[in-house]
Design an enzyme around this catalytic site. Structure first.
Site, PDB file in Angstrom:
ATOM      1  N   LYS A   1      17.341-147.783 -72.810  1.00 39.43           N
ATOM      2  CA  LYS A   1      16.133-147.267 -72.160  1.00 39.43           C
ATOM      3  C   LYS A   1      15.785-147.999 -70.867  1.00 39.43           C
ATOM      4  O   LYS A   1      15.140-147.423 -69.981  1.00 39.43           O
ATOM      5  CB  LYS A   1      14.949-147.359 -73.124  1.00 39.43           C
ATOM      6  CG  LYS A   1      14.995-146.412 -74.301  1.00 39.43           C
ATOM      7  CD  LYS A   1      14.696-144.989 -73.890  1.00 39.43           C
ATOM      8  CE  LYS A   1      14.500-144.083 -75.096  1.00 39.43           C
ATOM      9  NZ  LYS A   1      14.168-142.702 -74.707  1.00 39.43           N
TER      10      LYS A   1
ATOM     11  N   SER B   1       8.002-144.851 -79.180  1.00 34.59           N
ATOM     12  CA  SER B   1       8.016-145.466 -80.507  1.00 34.59           C
ATOM     13  C   SER B   1       8.488-146.904 -80.449  1.00 34.59           C
ATOM     14  O   SER B   1       8.391-147.629 -81.433  1.00 34.59           O
ATOM     15  CB  SER B   1       8.924-144.667 -81.449  1.00 34.59           C
ATOM     16  OG  SER B   1      10.262-144.731 -81.006  1.00 34.59           O
TER      17      SER B   1
ATOM     18  N   GLU C   1      22.290-136.554 -84.586  1.00 34.42           N
ATOM     19  CA  GLU C   1      20.894-136.624 -85.007  1.00 34.42           C
ATOM     20  C   GLU C   1      20.803-137.018 -86.477  1.00 34.42           C
ATOM     21  O   GLU C   1      21.736-136.779 -87.251  1.00 34.42           O
ATOM     22  CB  GLU C   1      20.211-135.263 -84.851  1.00 34.42           C
ATOM     23  CG  GLU C   1      19.986-134.817 -83.426  1.00 34.42           C
ATOM     24  CD  GLU C   1      19.211-133.503 -83.362  1.00 34.42           C
ATOM     25  OE1 GLU C   1      18.139-133.493 -82.732  1.00 34.42           O
ATOM     26  OE2 GLU C   1      19.686-132.502 -83.925  1.00 34.42           O
TER      27      GLU C   1
ATOM     28  N   GLY D   1      15.876-134.933 -88.785  1.00 32.19           N
ATOM     29  CA  GLY D   1      15.367-134.739 -87.427  1.00 32.19           C
ATOM     30  C   GLY D   1      16.330-133.955 -86.571  1.00 32.19           C
ATOM     31  O   GLY D   1      16.739-134.402 -85.499  1.00 32.19           O
TER      32      GLY D   1
ATOM     33  N   ASP E   1      16.150-131.320 -84.652  1.00 31.62           N
ATOM     34  CA  ASP E   1      15.507-130.363 -83.749  1.00 31.62           C
ATOM     35  C   ASP E   1      16.436-129.883 -82.640  1.00 31.62           C
ATOM     36  O   ASP E   1      16.412-128.708 -82.266  1.00 31.62           O
ATOM     37  CB  ASP E   1      14.236-130.967 -83.141  1.00 31.62           C
ATOM     38  CG  ASP E   1      14.488-132.317 -82.496  1.00 31.62           C
ATOM     39  OD1 ASP E   1      14.804-133.269 -83.230  1.00 31.62           O
ATOM     40  OD2 ASP E   1      14.379-132.428 -81.264  1.00 31.62           O
TER      41      ASP E   1
ATOM     42  N   SER F   1      23.292-147.313 -79.044  1.00 33.64           N
ATOM     43  CA  SER F   1      22.208-147.165 -78.072  1.00 33.64           C
ATOM     44  C   SER F   1      21.179-148.277 -78.086  1.00 33.64           C
ATOM     45  O   SER F   1      20.441-148.448 -77.105  1.00 33.64           O
ATOM     46  CB  SER F   1      21.519-145.808 -78.268  1.00 33.64           C
ATOM     47  OG  SER F   1      20.976-145.708 -79.567  1.00 33.64           O
TER      48      SER F   1
END
Length: 320
Positions: free
Chosen positions: A55, A80, A206, A210, A212, A306
């Site tokens: 990030k 989060s 995923e 979750g 989506d 990640s």
């Protein structure tokens, strides 16, 4: 916003801009892992990135493009945990200040690190509140620049530098596995990887609860689900990003799913055999490979680890 696109040139420009501020993270190899999987595996270890996750790439890139007067007023973000830490650290590095909206149940280690970088934290209930709406209201009320965790072209371009570095080091790969939350990392990675290696298979991963993005790809439009309950807190999102989804719809070959037990198994193997610590979200791409979720199996595969932001107590709890 959905009409905005990101190109390889944008990712390369981001790489030049963040050079020196962002770590060029290692790519690890393991004969043991290759034998277990039956493929040549290259792990891009963003758990060694500043602030502990990929990030920081996107956050620093986006904030580095703000006008000096806006940096003086400060920035806001909602997260989060990993984007929260990244924005807080980038604000400190760029001489700015940050206000971060975090869920009440965010991991304590991530909240402590965010505060440690100097940010102010405001909390909300992730299961009843809309963080996008609350975050936008917070930023507008205080005159802060909102730095989204994924739905921003400069953030996506910054995240894509991880795949750019990986392919520069490994050469052409047959496939690249990347965790999927809001879709910024996989979108930026797909932009870079598919331009550099035509024919590469882009595979998102995923958590089972979750899914989506997988549902959205099947439907051809963004699908909203209840906020998922999963140990992969960084991927506990109800829908793909408005900007990231069109990119991923165009460039992803597939999205595969992993369960919490498979994530734990990948975290354990990473710790015991590879000697690296990963958080649950950081291990989902490795978990998919170990669980046999990728079919057909590529010969040379890149895997993005990640992030590694997890407290000792939580790590021991999951490994017990």
């Amino acid at each position: 916003m959905s009409g905005v696109t990101v190109t390889l040139a944008d990712v390369q420009d981001a790489a030049a801009r963040i050079k020196g501020a962002v770590h060029r993270t290692p790519v690890l190899r393991s004969r043991t892992l290759d034998a277990l999987v039956g493929a040549e595996v290259h792990l891009k270890c963003e758990n060694f990135q500043r602030a502990g996750a990929f990030k920081f790439r996107g956050a620093y890139h986006a904030m580095s493009r703000l006008a000096p007067e806006q940096l003086a007023r400060g920035v806001a973000a909602f997260s989060s945990g990993n984007h929260a830490q990244a924005v807080a650290l980038a604000a400190r590095e760029l001489g700015s200040s940050a206000v971060i909206l975090m869920p009440q149940d965010a991991p304590r280690s991530k909240r402590d690190a965010t505060e440690g970088y100097g940010a102010e934290i405001v909390t909300y209930d992730r299961y009843t509140g809309d963080r996008t709406e609350i975050g936008a209201r917070l930023a507008a009320g205080r005159g802060l620049a909102l730095i989204p965790p994924y739905d921003h072209p400069h953030v996506i371009a910054g995240q894509g530098t991880a795949a750019l570095e990986l392919i520069e080091e490994t050469g052409p790969l047959d496939a690249l596995l990347t965790p999927v939350g809001g879709g910024g990392l996989v979108a930026g990675s797909a932009v870079a990887a598919t331009a550099l290696v035509p024919g590469i298979r882009m595979i998102g991963v995923e958590p089972e609860t979750g899914d989506d993005t997988r549902r959205s790809l099947a439907a051809g439009e963004r699908v909203r689900i209840p906020v998922p309950r999963t140990i992969a807190d960084g991927q506990a999102l109800p829908e793909p990003g408005e900007l990231t989804f069109p990119i991923n719809r165009r460039l992803l070959d597939s999205v595969v799913l992993v369960g919490d037990d498979e994530i734990k198994a990948a975290m354990r193997l990473a710790f015991e055999r590879l000697k690296i610590v990963t958080e649950p979200s950081g291990a989902t791409a490795l978990a998919a490979l170990l669980a046999g979720a990728v079919d057909p199996l590529p010969r040379r595969v890149g895997v993005v680890i990640s992030g590694g932001n997890i407290g000792l107590d939580r790590f021991l709890e999951l490994m017990a």
